[in-house]
Design a protein around this motif. Structure first.
Motif, mmCIF file in Angstrom:
data_model
loop_
_atom_site.group_PDB
_atom_site.id
_atom_site.type_symbol
_atom_site.label_atom_id
_atom_site.label_comp_id
_atom_site.label_asym_id
_atom_site.label_seq_id
_atom_site.Cartn_x
_atom_site.Cartn_y
_atom_site.Cartn_z
ATOM 1 N N UNK A 68 -17.186 20.154 -34.035
ATOM 2 C CA UNK A 68 -16.303 21.193 -34.557
ATOM 3 C C UNK A 68 -14.995 21.175 -33.761
ATOM 4 N N UNK A 69 -13.872 21.345 -34.459
ATOM 5 C CA UNK A 69 -12.573 21.215 -33.792
ATOM 6 C C UNK A 69 -11.605 22.302 -34.255
ATOM 7 N N UNK A 70 -10.595 22.523 -33.425
ATOM 8 C CA UNK A 70 -9.494 23.433 -33.745
ATOM 9 C C UNK A 70 -8.185 22.689 -33.501
ATOM 10 N N UNK A 71 -7.263 22.743 -34.466
ATOM 11 C CA UNK A 71 -5.958 22.121 -34.282
ATOM 12 C C UNK A 71 -5.025 23.030 -33.494
ATOM 13 N N UNK A 72 -4.143 22.426 -32.712
ATOM 14 C CA UNK A 72 -3.196 23.202 -31.908
ATOM 15 C C UNK A 72 -1.899 22.429 -31.743
ATOM 16 N N UNK A 73 -0.816 23.167 -31.512
ATOM 17 C CA UNK A 73 0.495 22.567 -31.244
ATOM 18 C C UNK A 73 0.763 22.560 -29.740
ATOM 19 N N UNK A 74 1.384 21.513 -29.272
ATOM 20 C CA UNK A 74 1.817 21.441 -27.873
ATOM 21 C C UNK A 74 3.096 22.264 -27.726
ATOM 22 N N UNK A 75 3.108 23.193 -26.783
ATOM 23 C CA UNK A 75 4.256 24.076 -26.606
ATOM 24 C C UNK A 75 5.051 23.791 -25.335
ATOM 25 N N UNK A 76 4.447 23.117 -24.357
ATOM 26 C CA UNK A 76 5.165 22.801 -23.105
ATOM 27 C C UNK A 76 4.421 21.718 -22.349
ATOM 28 N N UNK A 77 5.173 20.933 -21.576
ATOM 29 C CA UNK A 77 4.542 19.957 -20.676
ATOM 30 C C UNK A 77 5.173 20.057 -19.299
ATOM 31 N N UNK A 78 4.452 19.612 -18.284
ATOM 32 C CA UNK A 78 4.845 19.862 -16.899
ATOM 33 C C UNK A 78 5.360 18.650 -16.146
ATOM 34 N N UNK A 79 5.456 17.504 -16.780
ATOM 35 C CA UNK A 79 5.754 16.303 -15.987
ATOM 36 C C UNK A 79 6.753 15.381 -16.681
ATOM 37 N N UNK A 80 7.919 15.907 -16.979
ATOM 38 C CA UNK A 80 8.975 15.067 -17.533
ATOM 39 C C UNK A 80 8.628 14.504 -18.895
ATOM 40 N N UNK A 81 8.756 13.186 -19.011
ATOM 41 C CA UNK A 81 8.550 12.530 -20.304
ATOM 42 C C UNK A 81 7.089 12.344 -20.665
ATOM 43 N N UNK A 82 6.188 12.447 -19.675
ATOM 44 C CA UNK A 82 4.781 12.149 -19.923
ATOM 45 C C UNK A 82 3.956 13.425 -19.955
ATOM 46 N N UNK A 83 3.043 13.493 -20.929
ATOM 47 C CA UNK A 83 2.206 14.677 -21.107
ATOM 48 C C UNK A 83 0.934 14.537 -20.271
ATOM 49 N N UNK A 84 1.091 14.566 -18.952
ATOM 50 C CA UNK A 84 -0.071 14.497 -18.072
ATOM 51 C C UNK A 84 -0.738 15.859 -17.945
ATOM 52 N N UNK A 85 0.051 16.919 -18.076
ATOM 53 C CA UNK A 85 -0.458 18.282 -18.095
ATOM 54 C C UNK A 85 0.437 19.082 -19.036
ATOM 55 N N UNK A 86 -0.167 19.783 -19.982
ATOM 56 C CA UNK A 86 0.642 20.483 -20.982
ATOM 57 C C UNK A 86 -0.083 21.718 -21.500
ATOM 58 N N UNK A 87 0.658 22.545 -22.230
ATOM 59 C CA UNK A 87 0.134 23.807 -22.759
ATOM 60 C C UNK A 87 0.090 23.742 -24.276
ATOM 61 N N UNK A 88 -0.992 24.314 -24.861
ATOM 62 C CA UNK A 88 -1.127 24.390 -26.317
ATOM 63 C C UNK A 88 -1.133 25.854 -26.751
ATOM 64 N N UNK A 89 -0.939 26.086 -28.052
ATOM 65 C CA UNK A 89 -0.792 27.451 -28.559
ATOM 66 C C UNK A 89 -2.100 28.067 -29.062
ATOM 67 N N UNK A 90 -3.228 27.614 -28.565
ATOM 68 C CA UNK A 90 -4.523 28.217 -28.889
ATOM 69 C C UNK A 90 -5.241 28.559 -27.589
ATOM 70 N N UNK A 91 -6.016 29.680 -27.620
ATOM 71 C CA UNK A 91 -6.687 30.120 -26.403
ATOM 72 C C UNK A 91 -8.023 30.776 -26.682
ATOM 73 N N UNK A 92 -8.377 31.747 -25.849
ATOM 74 C CA UNK A 92 -9.675 32.404 -25.954
ATOM 75 C C UNK A 92 -9.892 33.026 -27.331
ATOM 76 N N UNK A 93 -8.842 33.597 -27.909
ATOM 77 C CA UNK A 93 -8.974 34.228 -29.224
ATOM 78 C C UNK A 93 -9.348 33.221 -30.311
ATOM 79 N N UNK A 94 -9.072 31.960 -30.042
ATOM 80 C CA UNK A 94 -9.380 30.899 -31.021
ATOM 81 C C UNK A 94 -10.640 30.133 -30.654
#
Length: 285
Positions: free
Chosen positions: A119-145
């Motif tokens: 089972x899966x949930x789709x999410x959009x990437x809203x921010x990343x922490x390491x320049x051009x590479x998405x080594x750590x990033x934030x998505x727009x889904x959380x506990x409510x989802x």
């Protein structure tokens, strides 16, 4: 006051003289064709050149007026065309964005179908922490989802990483290219196990490293698929990590190591799929 009267008188005087002169010239021009002799000769040398000059000036003024009107029309047309071009450019950009988004969603749909048992949930990437590479990033889904820590995240054609932190409507993901990432994996064709280590410096070359692969009789070639192992403590089994791009025997002659080309583009990530069950939950079920 006297000076102003003189100026007014002088202007009226010259206006009267010019008016009389114009009347005389008009009269002479009317009789020129019917008069002969000296008067006709004088008219030919005076009136006719003046008439030609006046006609030339009139034609020039008429052409100038028409050219000005034409120029104004051209400017208006150019303005209207430029507005149309701007409108079409905006429309084209929107269509291109929709096209690329549709292509990405199709890839996610294929990925969803490939791993249909989860089972899966789709999410959009809203921010990343390491320049051009998405080594750590934030998505727009959380506990409510229904998102929780240690849930696996996918994109492109394979594994992105794992959820490390969750808020009410957001979550943070650590990808497998991060320096702190270590994934238990196996070679799909032989089931030989290895460890995939994140290394941001290697991503400049478009690859990640694997190590601790047994140096046994298994023949492993470039292009072989590497997937998550069933013995991993946090990653669900069988998710594609990437493809072998280089392999060599280590100096101890007991293990092999090399590089993998990731199945995910870690530089242009916009949407992801989050598997809504952890490895621990999957084992308990």
């Amino acid at each position: 006051m006297r000076k102003n009267n003189q100026t007014t008188f002088s202007s009226k005087y010259w206006l009267l003289i010019l008016s009389i002169l114009c009347v005389i010239l008009m009269g002479l021009s009317l009789v020129t064709d019917s008069v002969s002799g000296p008067l006709r000769t004088i008219a030919n040398y005076t009136i006719v050149p003046m008439q030609k000059g006046i006609n030339t000036i009139g034609m020039w003024m008429n052409d100038f007026t028409q050219n000005f009107e034409t120029l104004q029309e051209v400017r208006n047309e150019n303005k209207a065309l430029q507005e149309k071009v701007d409108e079409l450019t905006v429309t084209n950009n929107l269509l291109q964005q929709e096209k690329y988004e549709l292509e990405r969603l199709r890839e996610l749909y294929k990925l969803d179908q490939k791993y249909g048992e989860y089972e899966k949930v789709g999410a959009h990437v809203t921010a990343n922490d390491s320049g051009n590479w998405f080594s750590s990033f934030v998505i727009d889904k959380g506990e409510k989802d229904g998102i929780a820590v240690d849930m696996n995240v996918m994109a492109g054609t394979g594994l992105v990483g794992i959820v490390t932190e969750v808020g009410p409507n957001w979550a943070r993901v650590r990808s497998i290219i991060d320096d702190a990432s270590h994934v238990s994996a196996l070679i799909l064709s032989t089931s030989d196990k290895c460890i995939v280590d994140g290394d941001l410096t290697l991503m400049q070359e478009g690859k990640i490293r694997f190590e601790q692969l047994p140096n046994n009789d298994s023949v492993i070639e470039v292009g072989e698929q590497v997937v998550t192992s069933h013995i991993s403590s946090k990653y669900l089994p069988g998710i594609l990590i990437g493809y072998i791009s280089d392999i060599q025997v280590d100096s101890n002659n007991l293990t092999r190591s090399g590089y993998i080309t990731p199945a995910v583009d870690f530089q242009h990530m916009q949407e992801v799929l989050v598997i809504t069950s952890t490895k621990k939950q999957a084992l308990s079920e």
